[in-house]
Design a protein around this motif. Structure first.
Motif, PDB file in Angstrom:
ATOM      1  N   VAL A 157       0.842  -1.202   0.000  1.00 13.30           N
ATOM      2  CA  VAL A 157       0.000   0.000   0.000  1.00 13.30           C
ATOM      3  C   VAL A 157       0.877   1.251   0.000  1.00 13.30           C
ATOM      4  O   VAL A 157       0.625   2.208  -0.748  1.00 13.30           O
ATOM      5  N   ARG A 188       1.087   4.157  -2.957  1.00 11.21           N
ATOM      6  CA  ARG A 188       0.924   5.593  -2.721  1.00 11.21           C
ATOM      7  C   ARG A 188       2.169   6.362  -3.164  1.00 11.21           C
ATOM      8  O   ARG A 188       2.053   7.499  -3.644  1.00 11.21           O
ATOM      9  N   TRP A 209       1.971   6.636  -6.797  1.00 13.32           N
ATOM     10  CA  TRP A 209       0.909   7.588  -7.142  1.00 13.32           C
ATOM     11  C   TRP A 209       1.420   9.022  -7.078  1.00 13.32           C
ATOM     12  O   TRP A 209       1.143   9.825  -7.984  1.00 13.32           O
ATOM     13  N   SER A 234       1.515   1.998  -9.598  1.00  9.61           N
ATOM     14  CA  SER A 234       0.669   2.141  -8.417  1.00  9.61           C
ATOM     15  C   SER A 234      -0.427   1.081  -8.413  1.00  9.61           C
ATOM     16  O   SER A 234      -0.707   0.446  -7.380  1.00  9.61           O
ATOM     17  N   LEU A 276      -1.071  -2.019  -5.725  1.00  6.81           N
ATOM     18  CA  LEU A 276      -2.361  -2.119  -5.041  1.00  6.81           C
ATOM     19  C   LEU A 276      -2.976  -3.499  -5.246  1.00  6.81           C
ATOM     20  O   LEU A 276      -3.589  -4.055  -4.320  1.00  6.81           O
ATOM     21  N   ALA A 280      -5.409  -2.727   1.293  1.00 10.78           N
ATOM     22  CA  ALA A 280      -5.603  -1.382   0.761  1.00 10.78           C
ATOM     23  C   ALA A 280      -6.897  -0.777   1.269  1.00 10.78           C
ATOM     24  O   ALA A 280      -7.890  -1.480   1.509  1.00 10.78           O
ATOM     25  N   ASP A 299      -7.752   4.083  -1.849  1.00  7.28           N
ATOM     26  CA  ASP A 299      -6.564   3.796  -2.642  1.00  7.28           C
ATOM     27  C   ASP A 299      -6.936   3.423  -4.075  1.00  7.28           C
ATOM     28  O   ASP A 299      -6.291   3.858  -5.031  1.00  7.28           O
ATOM     29  N   TYR A 322      -7.879   6.479  -6.050  1.00  7.33           N
ATOM     30  CA  TYR A 322      -6.721   7.277  -6.467  1.00  7.33           C
ATOM     31  C   TYR A 322      -5.970   6.621  -7.627  1.00  7.33           C
ATOM     32  O   TYR A 322      -5.410   7.319  -8.482  1.00  7.33           O
TER      33      TYR A 322
END
Length: 319
Positions: A215, A219, A222, A244, A248, A255, A259, A262
């Motif tokens: 996770v 991020r 991301w 990303s 995930l 997650a 998440d 995003y």
């Protein structure tokens, strides 16, 4: 590699002059430093050494700054084992400042031991040694009696964990700093470089942080994707959006609901940046449709989703 320095502070009921004398007078260091005497001219650029009762060198180094009775800076090398002696010299800085005036003089003593990144054995030894020495110094100056000989009260620590914790703290700081530059401004070339430096720094540290999960990796990727998309780097943004999403997927149930939202947002923004507006519109709709249970999380996501740039994508129509 050990990533942190040691900082020890004490308030001592004594004047700066008395504390300075205790740091530099061999007859005084012998009292609270458990029989160890300091020998030096205390002139900048010259050597110093600490010797034990048998006149054996246990510490040596070079004096960098001698500003009596305020500041003393020296390189530092421990000599009582081959492992310690073979490590690169580190750096010790003493700073003395007044807290109270005579006759109730109190001195704030700060000891910072840095440049330990390549000296893990020294790092481990002094992490408990310095607090004992400063407590003995305090006891000696305030009562006339130093501490008795004491043993280290804990075992060795995992230097890797210490380094990982440092990376984690740096990752949080770098990640938060990225948002300072994602405020809708028109980025100058210097702004653009700074934005990317911060985003990649956040990802670098999170990949090495203690307890980092898929996770966290998602991020981190991301934020790099968002930085590149903001600057109009569509292909690179799309690559990191895909990274990303892959992290995930591996994270599975670990997650959070937001998440996934995003991840769709990152892909939609990168596609829009590339002028692939039909694809971007569909992915944008998927981002909007992800159920986010917590009201505050939903509000934050919607705010981020509304923020530009969207490169000509009609987000109202896509909603």
């Amino acid at each position: 590699m050990v990533a942190s320095a040691h900082l020890v502070e004490r308030l001592i009921r004594a004047s700066r002059e008395r504390v300075w004398a205790a740091l530099t007078d061999p007859d005084l260091t012998e009292r609270y430093f458990f029989g160890t005497r300091v020998e030096s001219s205390f002139r900048p650029g010259e050597m110093y050494r600490y010797v034990d009762a048998d006149d054996t060198d246990v510490i040596d180094g070079t004096l960098e700054t001698v500003d009596a009775p305020n500041r003393l800076v020296m390189t530092f090398r421990m000599l009582f084992s081959s492992e310690l002696a073979d490590e690169p010299p580190s750096r010790v800085e003493w700073t003395l400042s007044d807290v109270g005036a005579e006759p109730d003089a109190v001195t704030h003593v700060t000891m910072r031991h840095g440049d330990l990144a390549l000296s893990p054995a020294t790092w481990d030894h002094v992490r408990t040694g310095w607090p004992i020495i400063l407590d003995s110094l305090k006891s000696f100056l305030e009562s006339g009696e130093p501490l008795p000989e004491v043993e280290r009260t804990d075992g060795p620590v995992d230097a890797g964990e210490i380094e990982g914790n440092w990376h984690r703290a740096q990752g949080v700081t770098a990640n938060n700093s990225v948002w300072e530059l994602l405020d809708g401004r028109s980025h100058t070339p210097d702004d653009a470089d700074e934005l990317l430096h911060r985003a990649y720094a956040a990802a670098y540290h999170w990949h090495r942080a203690t307890g980092a999960t898929e996770v966290n990796q998602a991020r981190a990727s991301w934020i790099v994707s968002r930085a590149h998309a903001t600057l109009g780097h569509g292909e690179v943004a799309l690559h990191h959006a895909a990274q990303s999403a892959a992290h995930l997927t591996r994270a599975g149930d670990a997650a959070a609901d937001f998440d996934q939202a995003y991840v769709y947002e990152a892909r939609a923004r990168a596609l829009a940046c590339l002028g692939r507006l039909e694809e971007a519109r569909e992915v944008y709709r998927r981002a909007r449709s992800v159920p986010i249970a917590d009201e505050q999380d939903r509000s934050i996501f919607e705010s981020d989703l509304a923020a530009g740039p969207w490169f000509g994508l009609d987000v109202d129509a896509a909603s």
